[in-house]
Design a protein around this motif. Sequence first.
Motif, PDB file in Angstrom:
ATOM      1  N   THR A   1      -8.164   6.135  -1.365  1.00 50.00           N
ATOM      2  CA  THR A   1      -8.093   4.765  -0.874  1.00 50.00           C
ATOM      3  C   THR A   1      -7.675   3.855  -2.013  1.00 50.00           C
ATOM      4  O   THR A   1      -7.685   4.256  -3.181  1.00 50.00           O
ATOM      5  N   GLY A   2      -7.318   2.646  -1.667  1.00 46.07           N
ATOM      6  CA  GLY A   2      -6.987   1.657  -2.686  1.00 46.07           C
ATOM      7  C   GLY A   2      -8.225   1.287  -3.490  1.00 46.07           C
ATOM      8  O   GLY A   2      -9.311   1.097  -2.935  1.00 46.07           O
TER       9      GLY A   2
ATOM     10  N   GLU B   1      -6.061  -3.872   5.212  1.00 48.61           N
ATOM     11  CA  GLU B   1      -6.136  -3.199   3.909  1.00 48.61           C
ATOM     12  C   GLU B   1      -5.043  -3.688   2.968  1.00 48.61           C
ATOM     13  O   GLU B   1      -5.298  -3.916   1.782  1.00 48.61           O
ATOM     14  N   ALA B   2      -3.835  -3.855   3.470  1.00 49.85           N
ATOM     15  CA  ALA B   2      -2.744  -4.344   2.622  1.00 49.85           C
ATOM     16  C   ALA B   2      -3.098  -5.705   2.032  1.00 49.85           C
ATOM     17  O   ALA B   2      -2.849  -5.967   0.849  1.00 49.85           O
ATOM     18  N   GLU B   3      -3.717  -6.559   2.839  1.00 51.55           N
ATOM     19  CA  GLU B   3      -4.125  -7.871   2.350  1.00 51.55           C
ATOM     20  C   GLU B   3      -5.214  -7.745   1.282  1.00 51.55           C
ATOM     21  O   GLU B   3      -5.153  -8.411   0.248  1.00 51.55           O
ATOM     22  N   LEU B   4      -6.197  -6.867   1.513  1.00 52.37           N
ATOM     23  CA  LEU B   4      -7.257  -6.641   0.521  1.00 52.37           C
ATOM     24  C   LEU B   4      -6.683  -6.184  -0.819  1.00 52.37           C
ATOM     25  O   LEU B   4      -7.176  -6.567  -1.876  1.00 52.37           O
ATOM     26  N   LEU B   5      -5.659  -5.340  -0.740  1.00 50.68           N
ATOM     27  CA  LEU B   5      -5.072  -4.748  -1.940  1.00 50.68           C
ATOM     28  C   LEU B   5      -3.993  -5.633  -2.565  1.00 50.68           C
ATOM     29  O   LEU B   5      -3.492  -5.310  -3.639  1.00 50.68           O
ATOM     30  N   GLY B   6      -3.620  -6.690  -1.876  1.00 48.32           N
ATOM     31  CA  GLY B   6      -2.550  -7.549  -2.378  1.00 48.32           C
ATOM     32  C   GLY B   6      -1.198  -6.861  -2.339  1.00 48.32           C
ATOM     33  O   GLY B   6      -0.323  -7.150  -3.149  1.00 48.32           O
TER      34      GLY B   6
ATOM     35  N   VAL C   1      -3.820   0.963  16.432  1.00 46.50           N
ATOM     36  CA  VAL C   1      -5.045   0.887  15.625  1.00 46.50           C
ATOM     37  C   VAL C   1      -4.703   0.958  14.143  1.00 46.50           C
ATOM     38  O   VAL C   1      -5.236   0.190  13.329  1.00 46.50           O
ATOM     39  N   PHE C   2      -3.800   1.868  13.774  1.00 48.40           N
ATOM     40  CA  PHE C   2      -3.403   2.005  12.368  1.00 48.40           C
ATOM     41  C   PHE C   2      -2.760   0.713  11.851  1.00 48.40           C
ATOM     42  O   PHE C   2      -3.066   0.260  10.755  1.00 48.40           O
ATOM     43  N   GLN C   3      -1.861   0.133  12.638  1.00 50.72           N
ATOM     44  CA  GLN C   3      -1.172  -1.089  12.196  1.00 50.72           C
ATOM     45  C   GLN C   3      -2.148  -2.240  11.971  1.00 50.72           C
ATOM     46  O   GLN C   3      -2.079  -2.935  10.954  1.00 50.72           O
ATOM     47  N   LYS C   4      -3.074  -2.435  12.901  1.00 49.94           N
ATOM     48  CA  LYS C   4      -4.044  -3.535  12.780  1.00 49.94           C
ATOM     49  C   LYS C   4      -4.959  -3.327  11.572  1.00 49.94           C
ATOM     50  O   LYS C   4      -5.228  -4.261  10.812  1.00 49.94           O
ATOM     51  N   SER C   5      -5.447  -2.115  11.398  1.00 51.18           N
ATOM     52  CA  SER C   5      -6.367  -1.826  10.298  1.00 51.18           C
ATOM     53  C   SER C   5      -5.667  -1.883   8.947  1.00 51.18           C
ATOM     54  O   SER C   5      -6.180  -2.484   7.995  1.00 51.18           O
TER      55      SER C   5
END
Length: 149
Positions: free
Chosen positions: A112-113, A27-32, A19-23
């Motif tokens: 959070t980012g 988030e990594a993509e949202l934050l660039g 679950v952590f990896q998928k979520s």
Amino acid sequence: MIQRLNHIDKPIAEHLYHVFQKSYAVEAELLGATDFPPLQRPLEDYMSCANTFYGFYMDSHLVGVIEIAIQKPAIHIQSLVVLPAYFRMGIGSSLISFVFVTYPSPLFTVETGYKNTPAMTLYSKLGFVATKQWNTDYGVRKTRLEKRF
């Protein structure tokens, strides 16, 4: 249904990890972010972690997790993750509200980012207020939020 997770148990830790990896990939993509430490957290860290984990189950599948650290006088939300297929279904709100009721505290904190608009919107909706911002050494601007009761 929300229940406490025995993260020391390897099969449960493996579900957490999934679950952590998928979520966090979202988030990594949202934050660039190309080098995102939450995606590098090994399975063993979940199993040896002193924090408390609660899972949100839907049709007997783990679809959301909240990780909390008791840092008196505050409760710190270390992580809040939901499988992407279950975004915007109220799971994050339910997990946070559960923690508010289960752990009465004068102060709740979370980080959070800065560019994580869905998380920032959720925390604001639940009464959190931004108190600090900073740049990380891995290129992400973060925000600390607090909710006082």
